[in-house]
Write an enzyme that holds these catalytic residues in place. Structure first.
Site, mmCIF file in Angstrom:
data_model
loop_
_atom_site.group_PDB
_atom_site.id
_atom_site.type_symbol
_atom_site.label_atom_id
_atom_site.label_comp_id
_atom_site.label_asym_id
_atom_site.label_seq_id
_atom_site.Cartn_x
_atom_site.Cartn_y
_atom_site.Cartn_z
ATOM 1 N N GLY A 14 0.786 -1.220 0.000
ATOM 2 C CA GLY A 14 0.000 0.000 0.000
ATOM 3 C C GLY A 14 0.819 1.270 0.000
ATOM 4 O O GLY A 14 2.042 1.260 -0.165
ATOM 5 N N GLY A 19 0.693 2.614 7.324
ATOM 6 C CA GLY A 19 0.554 1.718 8.464
ATOM 7 C C GLY A 19 0.927 0.273 8.194
ATOM 8 O O GLY A 19 0.646 -0.612 9.008
ATOM 9 N N LYS A 20 1.590 0.023 7.083
ATOM 10 C CA LYS A 20 1.963 -1.353 6.711
ATOM 11 C C LYS A 20 2.883 -1.991 7.754
ATOM 12 O O LYS A 20 2.643 -3.115 8.209
ATOM 13 C CB LYS A 20 2.665 -1.361 5.342
ATOM 14 C CG LYS A 20 1.861 -0.792 4.196
ATOM 15 C CD LYS A 20 2.601 -0.920 2.877
ATOM 16 C CE LYS A 20 3.915 -0.157 2.837
ATOM 17 N NZ LYS A 20 3.730 1.299 2.977
ATOM 18 N N ASP A 40 11.756 -2.924 1.752
ATOM 19 C CA ASP A 40 12.705 -1.814 1.861
ATOM 20 C C ASP A 40 14.158 -2.281 1.865
ATOM 21 O O ASP A 40 15.058 -1.523 1.501
ATOM 22 C CB ASP A 40 12.438 -0.996 3.126
ATOM 23 C CG ASP A 40 11.191 -0.127 3.000
ATOM 24 O OD1 ASP A 40 10.566 -0.120 1.929
ATOM 25 O OD2 ASP A 40 10.840 0.540 3.994
ATOM 26 N N ARG A 128 2.250 12.467 7.499
ATOM 27 C CA ARG A 128 3.016 11.363 8.096
ATOM 28 C C ARG A 128 4.416 11.271 7.502
ATOM 29 O O ARG A 128 5.392 11.074 8.225
ATOM 30 C CB ARG A 128 2.275 10.039 7.877
ATOM 31 C CG ARG A 128 1.013 9.890 8.691
ATOM 32 C CD ARG A 128 0.423 8.504 8.498
ATOM 33 N NE ARG A 128 -0.840 8.336 9.203
ATOM 34 C CZ ARG A 128 -1.542 7.213 9.213
ATOM 35 N NH1 ARG A 128 -1.090 6.143 8.548
ATOM 36 N NH2 ARG A 128 -2.683 7.127 9.868
ATOM 37 N N ARG A 129 4.506 11.439 6.186
ATOM 38 C CA ARG A 129 5.817 11.308 5.542
ATOM 39 C C ARG A 129 6.752 12.432 5.952
ATOM 40 O O ARG A 129 7.967 12.229 6.049
ATOM 41 C CB ARG A 129 5.656 11.262 4.025
ATOM 42 C CG ARG A 129 6.986 10.919 3.324
ATOM 43 C CD ARG A 129 6.803 10.582 1.865
ATOM 44 N NE ARG A 129 8.080 10.342 1.218
ATOM 45 C CZ ARG A 129 8.523 9.177 0.785
ATOM 46 N NH1 ARG A 129 7.789 8.087 0.956
ATOM 47 N NH2 ARG A 129 9.692 9.062 0.184
ATOM 48 N N ARG A 132 9.036 11.649 8.808
ATOM 49 C CA ARG A 132 9.969 10.531 8.670
ATOM 50 C C ARG A 132 11.270 10.996 8.031
ATOM 51 O O ARG A 132 11.303 11.923 7.219
ATOM 52 C CB ARG A 132 9.349 9.442 7.777
ATOM 53 C CG ARG A 132 8.124 8.776 8.351
ATOM 54 C CD ARG A 132 8.449 7.583 9.219
ATOM 55 N NE ARG A 132 9.140 6.547 8.485
ATOM 56 C CZ ARG A 132 8.519 5.597 7.769
ATOM 57 N NH1 ARG A 132 7.210 5.589 7.679
ATOM 58 N NH2 ARG A 132 9.234 4.670 7.151
#
Length: 197
Positions: A14, A19-20, A40, A128-129, A132
């Protein structure tokens, strides 16, 4: 893929920051003997000539499937399958595969018994990104010009598949976890397990 195997592979894919990983971690706590593979870890190294460079943002496009060594990832999953068949454990081997484009690579998608895809709206995803840290870091404009359009492009490639369950990454985690668990326990290999609320 046949559901008659003596092992189970669950794919969780996704949108970025949907939230994965958090959901995978929660599932691993419920299935402590399960294994995990994260897409990743299969990114190409920065500067690899196979990466597509985008002059507009002076940055490589890390959102494309070609930015990952998917052949190596498939080999690792097949090795896990081979190893699980020779395991002496009395528990059903379970593998959780997590990544943003795992279903865009057919050889990997076809190995999954169950497939879940987390969607996300623009504002929540961007917020959210932004919290990070990425290596290499996102340059200005990368999210709007590369990340978000590629999310829709990658997602559109999956539209013809009927076996992917779409989940809203903004929904409460307990609700999403319950949905996934109920679906997982429909697999013949796991039907005998007790439902975990």
């Amino acid at each position: 893929m046949s559901e008659d195997n003596n092992y189970v592979i669950i794919g969780i894919s996704g949108c970025t920051n949907s939230g994965k990983t958090t959901m995978t971690d929660r599932l691993l706590k419920l299935f402590p003997s399960a294994s995990q593979m994260c897409q990743d870890t299969y990114f190409l190294e920065p500067g690899d000539e196979r990466l597509e460079f985008v002059p507009e943002v002076n940055h490589s496009n890390w959102e494309k499937l070609s930015a990952l060594d998917m052949d190596r990832m498939v080999r690792d999953v097949k090795q896990w399958i081979k190893d699980s068949k020779h395991s002496n454990s009395h528990q059903i081997p379970i593998l959780f595969i997590e990544g943003f484009t795992i279903f865009n690579h057919s050889p990997l998608k076809d190995l999954c018994n169950k497939k879940y895809f987390f969607t996300m709206d623009f504002e929540t995803c961007q917020e959210r990104r932004s919290g990070r840290n990425y290596i290499p870091a996102d340059p200005e404009g990368y999210f709007e010009k590369i990340v978000w359009p590629m999310y829709f492009s990658n997602k559109s490639e999956l539209n013809h598949y009927k076996d992917i369950v779409y989940l809203n990454g903004c929904d409460p985690q307990e609700k999403t976890l319950k949905t996934i668990l109920e679906d997982i326990y429909t697999l013949p290999a796991l039907k005998k397990l007790h439902f975990i609320s």
